[in-house]
Scaffold this active site. Structure first.
Site, PDB file in Angstrom:
ATOM      1  N   LYS A  76     111.701  83.081 120.500  1.00 36.14           N
ATOM      2  CA  LYS A  76     112.148  82.054 121.450  1.00 36.14           C
ATOM      3  C   LYS A  76     113.604  82.366 121.800  1.00 36.14           C
ATOM      4  CE  LYS A  76     112.391  76.948 121.702  1.00 36.14           C
ATOM      5  NZ  LYS A  76     112.162  75.703 120.939  1.00 36.14           N
ATOM      6  N   SER A 151     109.167  72.487 123.363  1.00 32.50           N
ATOM      7  CA  SER A 151     109.969  73.431 124.115  1.00 32.50           C
ATOM      8  C   SER A 151     109.642  74.895 123.853  1.00 32.50           C
ATOM      9  CB  SER A 151     111.439  73.191 123.805  1.00 32.50           C
ATOM     10  OG  SER A 151     111.702  73.461 122.439  1.00 32.50           O
ATOM     11  N   SER A 175     108.395  70.675 119.036  1.00 39.25           N
ATOM     12  CA  SER A 175     108.486  71.838 119.923  1.00 39.25           C
ATOM     13  C   SER A 175     107.755  73.091 119.458  1.00 39.25           C
ATOM     14  CB  SER A 175     109.958  72.181 120.172  1.00 39.25           C
ATOM     15  OG  SER A 175     110.507  71.269 121.074  1.00 39.25           O
TER      16      SER A 175
END
Lengths: 486, 95, 484
Positions: A76, A151, A175
């Site tokens: 990420k 996210s 997330s």
């Protein structure tokens, strides 16, 4: 190749059937072919990946390979990576080449993994749909009109589409677990303090936790082995031994006591999601587990408490983005205050600004006690709910999200977006671990079963998830997208 | 607790965010809804409950007083918008 | 109207750790700009703080030294504001649960009376960087080397009633932190900085007047001057019908005045909240006992002991205990010579005079405490007389000998006590001074005492200062009187 789990790929590398370079080239090629459609990567680090792959192959030839050596994965874009752009999904950091590696990145590098690239995400991890990214939304490979969740949506979508066998995410209010559920993959949020936060760009420091995302619980166990542990650079990481999470994967589940929080099966839950989750629970009963209903009476207050605590911490954490030492700086500032105000207004997107404003307001004089102190008290009650429940049961089960992936653009109103995290957010407030595992589909969109354990119960969660995956194949199913683009 | 335009403007100033009039009114609307949702907290009885700042009841570990960092100025200043002679530059600060 | 001044001080003490409070970067003074600002100090994305154990120990030592309550649990908070020398946009400090709770410090005033000043609390925090306003094309340069240096902020109660008391308090704090070795106390380099809160009220009134905060008053002298100016300003203002506004003012030593820093300053809202990157600091009794056991004798205790056990005057005891270096020098000299009063006289007399002349601190003294003690020994055992002793001191000071004995030997300063030798010298002087002898003989008896001085001088001169003056006096008197 890309339909294999990390564990299967590791075996292929180990047997010499496959080299890390071949594997890496294969995934890089897939990313190149199909990511334009998904938008799951912000940066693809092909040269760097191939260097790492070659180094891994050499290490293996010398007999210096560990389990993860030569396995590709994606990070990420919230993890600082030395000499690689680390944007956090924001224009603010579009030009930011991190000068150091996050501790987790260092650990995975040391384990011999290959970094394919940095995945797309909601800006500064603030979002549940991946629509707040400066780099545009990510699409769900199961249905390109749906969001991948957020996210860590880029990581989840890339795994589901077979663009990487595994990825790292972070979870502040769901997330990892919610995008894992939306994309039909397995994602674990460890106990707060289990994995170092050093080098992970902070959203809400008392809630943020990094974790593995992959196709199976077994894959997650291997990744967590490399990620977990005390870090002298993170005061909130716990000095506590790290077990081998793969050791207990096969433990039988007979006698396992499962609690179903009644608040997780109430109003707002999609009936088809509920059906899938209850069917999954009955699979556990067939494995010898017992099920009872429990109550987490303060569940309803988790979202309100979170939207005080997280924005408050964020408003302070994001003050360092001031256009002075790194990041976006506006053109021709007329004075210092103009430099600050325009750099930040230009660099941060709307949702980030919204949360900074909420956090600034709730911390300000005259409001602090009513909001912040109150929210922290409620936080204690929420944690106590879980601790009480774990007196009676071993794990809690429920849906990871009230609905399957919603359509892109469906939640325009911030509050309705926030309510999507109703089943995941309390977990971060309590600091306990949680895992989402694929448990079926509703109208072609995946459903995630969320399993929660008490603090530092990761081994148990992985065991419970793995046993489910031994007798179901939801986690092995692939979207048509992954096959078509092959 | 009703949110007013002045609250948003004050927060925007404290947070150093340039906000236009139009944005300010949008923020007032959004933030009001968010704070209405947040106000549900007020109905929780928290008498005798102490605030929880960290999810684990852990205490601060202390670091030995040793110099472990070396000069990495060039590395760190590569990502800086404006530097000269090793200093970060900002518009003149008037004391 | 009679006015009363009310003063409280906030003293920021830079702690003498090797590394910063939350990072492993060096705290050394004077490095190249930003060469000692590591990723944590710069507030780069993703970095986290880890607390320096020595900073905690130093804060606790201070707390113990001022008899304060040490917090079993203390918590770091963030103070949020934007400024270019504050990299993270917040300063990590302790707002709600400081490490050191209420305590007190005893100050000594000019008339040797003492007064207790209460300490409200002391807390740990990180220092900011520095803004350099030289011309960089109209820009300001930021150096973050100092960012993250540990500070102990010591906040007094508003217990001081005059500029002199404030200065005495600051000196007392300086003396405690340097005794403890937790700071170098160097005010010129900013190791100790002081903000002064001043208000006035009609004498007898209970409530406080509105106060002004004077920032960065960085010397003992400036504290007195800044307060003197500010008190006068406030009284004049009120007497002219005005009101004092609560504001931050800056002392300008050039013009000897304070002036308002920001006239349009908005009320700050620092939005303090507990720093989520740091956990509560918990200290147990064993740790406190351990540190208590390591505390050196503190200035107030030393002063007490010097006065009551060594028999020094209150003034001597106070001067000699004011700095740890001075006290240690004195104690070593005393240990060597065994006579506290003599050691005190020499340290405050000949030594301090020489140090002042050459602008040296006592730690740089060319004459060591041992050398001085040995010199005093030779005075006490009559090996040399007082005059010769000063010569010996000067000789050692200028490197002409390693010890009093060596100088006495090489310069032949050993006191002559052989009465035969002294008598021979006296006979010679009397023989060479017929006129003076005649005057002596003709003088009124009560005036003769004074006249004998001439003969003593001549004999001492003849002995090159080595004759024992008491012996010379006695023998001379006998011989001259025999001539009557």
């Amino acid at each position: 190749m890309h339909d294999k789990t990390l564990t299967q790929l590791a075996n292929a590398l180990d047997s010499g059937e496959l080299s890390s370079r071949e594997l890496t080239e294969h995934y890089l090629q897939r990313i190149q072919q199909s990511d334009a459609m998904l938008n799951s990567f912000i940066s693809v680090t092909a040269d760097h990946a191939l260097e790492q792959a070659d180094a891994a192959d050499q290490a293996r030839a010398k007999g210096n390979a560990g389990f993860l050596t030569g396995l590709p994965l994606a990070l990420k874009d919230i993890f600082c990576t030395q000499n690689i752009k680390t944007s956090c999904g924001s224009k603010m950091l579009d030009n930011f080449i991190a000068p150091f590696d996050a501790t987790v990145v260092e650990k995975l590098k040391a384990a011999g993994t290959v970094t394919l690239g940095k995945t797309n995400m909601d800006e500064f991890a603030m979002g549940s749909s991946n629509e707040s990214s400066y780099y545009g939304p990510v699409k769900n490979p199961w249905d390109l009109t749906a969001v991948p969740g957020g996210s860590s949506g880029g990581s989840a979508a890339a795994i589901a589409a077979g663009l990487t066998p595994a990825a790292l995410g972070t979870d502040t209010g769901g997330s990892i677990r919610q995008p894992a559920a939306f994309c039909g993959i397995t994602g674990l949020k460890p106990t707060y303090g289990r994995v170092s936060r050093y080098g992970i760009i902070a959203y809400a420091s008392s809630l943020d936790q990094a974790g593995p995302m992959a196709r199976s619980a077994e894959d997650c166990a291997h990744l967590l082995n490399a990620m977990a542990g005390h870090d002298a650079r993170d005061s909130t990481s716990m000095a506590r031994g790290v077990p081998d999470y793969t050791d207990t994967l096969s433990a039988p589940l007979s006698g396992l006591k499962i609690g179903l929080p009644q608040e997780y099966f109430g109003e707002g839950l999609d009936p088809d999601v509920e059906k899938a989750v209850r069917e999954a629970v009955s699979v556990y009963e067939s494995l010898g587990a017992t099920v009872r209903e429990v109550s987490l009476p303060h569940t309803h207050y988790a979202i309100p408490a979170y939207y005080v605590i997280a924005p408050a911490e964020a408003s302070s954490n994001l003050s360092r983005f001031d256009g002075v030492r790194f990041g976006h700086r506006c053109d021709n500032p007329s004075d210092l205050i103009d430099l600050y105000k325009r750099s930040r207004a230009e660099g941060f997107g709307e949702e980030v600004q919204r949360r900074i404003l909420i956090g600034t307001h709730t911390l300000s004089e005259g409001f602090f006690d009513a909001y912040y102190t109150k929210a922290q008290k409620v936080r204690r009650l929420i944690r106590q709910d879980f601790l009480d429940a774990f007196e009676d049961v071993d794990v809690l089960m429920g849906p990871a999200s009230p609905t399957p992936a919603f359509d892109l653009g469906a939640n325009k109103d911030p509050v309705s977006m926030y309510l999507q995290d109703i089943y995941t957010i309390a977990v971060n407030l309590a600091g306990i671990p949680g895992i989402s595992v694929p448990a079926g589909f509703v109208h072609g969109r995946p459903v995630g079963l969320q399993i929660l354990g008490t603090h530092f119960a990761e081994a148990q969660l992985l065991n419970v998830a793995h046993q489910f995956q031994q007798i179901t194949d939801w986690h092995l199913q692939r979207p048509a997208f992954a096959e078509e683009s092959a | 607790m009703a949110l007013e335009d002045s609250h948003v403007r004050r927060a925007a100033h404290l947070a150093r965010l340039a906000v236009s009039d139009e944005q300010a009114s949008d923020f007032v609307e959004d933030l009001s809804r968010i704070l209405d949702m947040v106000d549900q907290l007020q109905s929780v009885n928290t008498d005798g409950v102490s605030p929880l700042a960290h999810p684990l009841d852990a205490t601060q570990r202390l670091r030995a007083d040793e110099v472990t960092e070396s000069n990495q100025r060039d590395n760190f200043q590569r990502c800086a918008p404006a530097v000269e002679n090793g200093l970060y530059l900002v518009p003149r600060v008037v004391e | 109207m009679q006015w009363e001044t009310v003063i409280g001080l906030e003293v920021h003490v830079q702690l003498a750790t090797h590394s910063k409070i939350f990072s492993g970067a060096s705290t050394a003074f004077g490095a190249e700009p930003n060469s000692q600002a590591c990723a944590v100090d710069l507030g780069l994305p993703g970095v986290l703080p880890v607390l320096n154990e020595q900073a905690v120990a130093m804060a606790v030592q201070f707390g113990l030294a001022v008899h304060a309550d040490i917090a079993e649990v203390s918590v770091f908070d963030r103070k949020n504001y934007f400024y270019p020398d504050l990299p993270k946009g917040y300063q990590t400090s302790q707002m709600y649960h400081p490490i050191v709770g209420p305590g007190e410090v005893e100050i000594t005033l000019d008339d040797d009376t003492t007064k207790r000043i209460r300490i409200h609390h002391a807390h740990l925090e990180e220092d900011a960087g520095k803004s350099l306003h030289e011309d960089f094309h109209g820009m300001t340069g930021i150096d973050l080397n100092r960012a993250g240096t540990p500070l102990l902020e010591i906040v007094s109660e508003p217990d001081m009633r005059s500029a002199k008391e404030a200065a005495a308090y600051l000196k007392a704090i300086h003396s405690i932190v340097t005794y403890l070795g937790i700071s170098d106390g160097n005010m010129a380099e900013g190791s100790m900085r002081c903000d002064v809160n001043v208000s006035v009220r009609p004498k007898g009134q209970e409530t406080f007047g509105t106060r002004a905060e004077i920032k960065n008053v960085n010397s003992f002298r400036f504290v007195e001057r800044a307060i003197a100016f500010e008190v006068e300003r406030q009284i004049e203002l009120i007497e002219d019908g005005g009101t004092v506004v609560q504001e931050t003012r800056l002392f300008d030593p050039e013009r000897d005045e304070t002036r308002s820093m920001r006239t349009k300053e908005e009320a700050n809202d620092y939005r303090y909240f507990p720093c989520p990157d740091l956990l509560p600091v918990v200290l147990d009794q064993a740790y406190l006992d351990h540190l208590r056991g390591q505390l050196p004798e503190l200035p107030a205790d030393k002063r007490e002991r010097f006065q009551h056990e060594l028999g020094l005057s209150a003034y001597d005891a106070s001067v000699l205990s004011a700095s740890r270096d001075m006290a240690e020098f004195f104690e070593e000299a005393h240990r060597v010579c065994g006579d506290a009063k003599q050691a005190a006289n020499w340290v405050q007399g000949e030594l301090s005079g020489a140090l002042n002349r050459e602008n040296l601190s006592i730690s740089d003294s060319p004459v060591s405490a041992k050398q001085l003690g040995e010199l005093v020994v030779r005075v006490l055992d009559d090996t040399i007389n007082g005059k010769a002793a000063k010569q010996v001191f000067q000789a050692i000071w200028h490197g002409e000998g390693d010890s009093a004995d060596a100088v006495i030997e090489s310069k032949g300063l050993k006191q002559v006590t052989d009465s035969g030798a002294i008598e021979a010298m006296i006979d010679q002087v009397i023989a060479d001074s017929p006129a003076q002898v005649a005057q002596y003989r003709d003088a009124e008896p009560e005036k003769r005492g004074k006249m004998i001085g001439y003969f003593v001088g001549q004999v001492m001169k003849a002995s090159r200062g080595t004759a024992n003056p008491q012996q010379v006096n006695g023998l001379l008197k006998d011989k001259l009187d025999a001539l009557l």
